[in-house]
Design an enzyme around this catalytic site. Sequence first.
Site, short mmCIF file in Angstrom:
data_model
loop_
_atom_site.label_atom_id
_atom_site.label_comp_id
_atom_site.label_asym_id
_atom_site.label_seq_id
_atom_site.Cartn_x
_atom_site.Cartn_y
_atom_site.Cartn_z
CG PHE A 249 -1.71 -1.27 1.42
CD1 PHE A 249 -2.90 -1.49 0.74
CD2 PHE A 249 -1.24 -2.25 2.28
CE1 PHE A 249 -3.61 -2.68 0.93
CE2 PHE A 249 -1.94 -3.43 2.47
CZ PHE A 249 -3.13 -3.66 1.80
CG ASP A 271 -1.11 2.06 -4.04
OD1 ASP A 271 -0.92 2.57 -2.90
OD2 ASP A 271 -2.18 2.15 -4.67
CG ASN A 299 -6.03 -6.58 -4.51
OD1 ASN A 299 -5.56 -6.86 -3.40
ND2 ASN A 299 -7.31 -6.38 -4.72
CG ASP A 326 0.38 2.92 6.16
OD1 ASP A 326 -0.55 2.86 7.01
OD2 ASP A 326 0.77 4.00 5.68
CB CYS A 366 -5.45 4.47 9.50
SG CYS A 366 -6.09 3.89 7.93
N1 SAH Z 1 1.50 3.93 3.08
C1 SAH Z 1 0.94 5.08 2.43
C2 SAH Z 1 -0.52 5.26 2.69
C3 SAH Z 1 -1.34 4.21 2.14
S1 SAH Z 1 -2.91 4.79 1.76
C4 SAH Z 1 1.66 6.33 2.88
O1 SAH Z 1 2.47 6.29 3.79
O2 SAH Z 1 1.38 7.38 2.32
C5 SAH Z 1 -3.61 3.47 1.08
C6 SAH Z 1 -3.11 3.12 -0.33
O3 SAH Z 1 -3.49 1.79 -0.53
C7 SAH Z 1 -3.71 3.90 -1.48
O4 SAH Z 1 -2.68 4.42 -2.27
C8 SAH Z 1 -4.54 2.90 -2.27
O5 SAH Z 1 -4.44 3.06 -3.68
C9 SAH Z 1 -3.91 1.61 -1.86
N2 SAH Z 1 -4.78 0.43 -1.83
C10 SAH Z 1 -6.01 0.29 -1.28
N3 SAH Z 1 -6.43 -0.98 -1.34
C11 SAH Z 1 -5.43 -1.67 -1.94
C12 SAH Z 1 -5.25 -3.05 -2.28
N4 SAH Z 1 -6.18 -3.95 -2.00
N5 SAH Z 1 -4.09 -3.40 -2.85
C13 SAH Z 1 -3.14 -2.48 -3.14
N6 SAH Z 1 -3.26 -1.19 -2.84
C14 SAH Z 1 -4.38 -0.78 -2.25
#
Ligand code: SAH
Length: 423
Positions: A249, A271, A299, A326, A366
């Site tokens: 993520f 991501d 994903n 995260d 979060c």
């Molecule tokens: N770690 C990041 C914040 C993550 S926010 C930081 O420090 O800024 C959440 C992110 O997860 C988003 O960019 C979103 O596109 C991604 N996301 C949400 N569900 C997801 C999934 N199932 N697989 C991959 N990415 C995902």
Amino acid sequence: MRDSKVTTVPTNLHEDSSASAMTTVIVRPGESERLLAGHPWLYKGSVLRLTRPTADGELVQVKDHRQRFLGMGFYNSQSKISVRLLSNDRITADAPFFRDRLHSALALRKKHMPDATSFRLVNAESDFLSGLIVDKYEDTAVVQISSLGMDQRKGMIVEAIHAAIKPQRILERSDAAARRFEGLDASSGVLKEAQPTDLETLTLSPILNGLKFEVGWSAGHKTGMYLDQQTNYQCASQWAKGAQVLDCFSFLGGFALHAARAGAAHVHGIDQSEDAVAAASRNAKLNGLQDTCSFEAANVFDWLKAKTQTGPHEKVLPRFDLIILDPPSFTRNRDSVADALRGYKEIHLRALKLLKSKGILLTFCCSHHVDRNMFEGVILSAAYDAQRVLRRVATFSQSLDHPVIPTIPETEYLKGFAFEIAR
Ligand code: SAH
């Protein structure tokens, strides 16, 4: 017959004349403890009566049923939260009030995060300004307003922000769903600028712990990026030297870039958003870290599953020294907590299988509805299934520009742990 004068004696003998022009909201018996403990929300169901009608958004005083003064705040009959208290003292919600609050908020950040140049300047309830968020991205301030009382005072708020940090531009990005509950429509655009701003092409360029990030005005999450992990990015990098790192993520590459700068052997970020992957790759380049970073659009659930699926006589090959999880919140309400916990367990179980012996799992949650104990419970349950024993080596919360006021539980949402594979 009684003297007619007697009937003119006010029923409320404690009402002082200075506040007599103001509406008083009387709280039901037994409902004022929360306010006395410092929580700023007076729910509709806790209101006994109003001493006189008032317009939505007006400043009112709040008293208990025995006429004891509890505080002052903005009233909104359209919201489930009838009054958002601003103070336990008598105030006037004027320009000096907002200047003073912004000044205090800035002083707090200077005290606790003295080196930060991009940070959350105002964090709503944490700064006793319910309904107002202000993020500072270097020379740009982004405002998010989610209450009617604040919305009606936007002009004063903009002037107070200007007086505190003198940014080049002050923008609004109030597209939060929460506005609907206050009878407000989405609103975004330029509120004040030194030079004309083209929002189509505007890029926010925050610097966090000396690393440069860029995010397009329209591509960002929240007001742009997640500033709440700033301190944790830095902390996480202590385990990155020489490490094979997986950042799940990864969004704009916050954890990934900090790990790469700290000397990681390689960092792979995942991501599901193509835009986020492209932005993270650009950010790596911007900091000269492109050779140690790779980003992939996938994903995380599918990716981890694919990497941990084995045939009957195969074993998963642990490949990483540091894995960061995260994710976004998996639940926005209490009803879906069970589903969220299943999601958290799944990614932890698979991540643990990919961690080398003595590897570090850095994991965050979060969601306000999943508390620290629940979250740790789910990680330990995943560790049990993965036949790993964990050593907890650090605990995390949100950075100090998102202050936690324990009597306002809503102010605490980010929790994290670092676990080392003990065996
Ligand atoms: N770690 C990041 C914040 C993550 S926010 C930081 O420090 O800024 C959440 C992110 O997860 C988003 O960019 C979103 O596109 C991604 N996301 C949400 N569900 C997801 C999934 N199932 N697989 C991959 N990415 C995902």
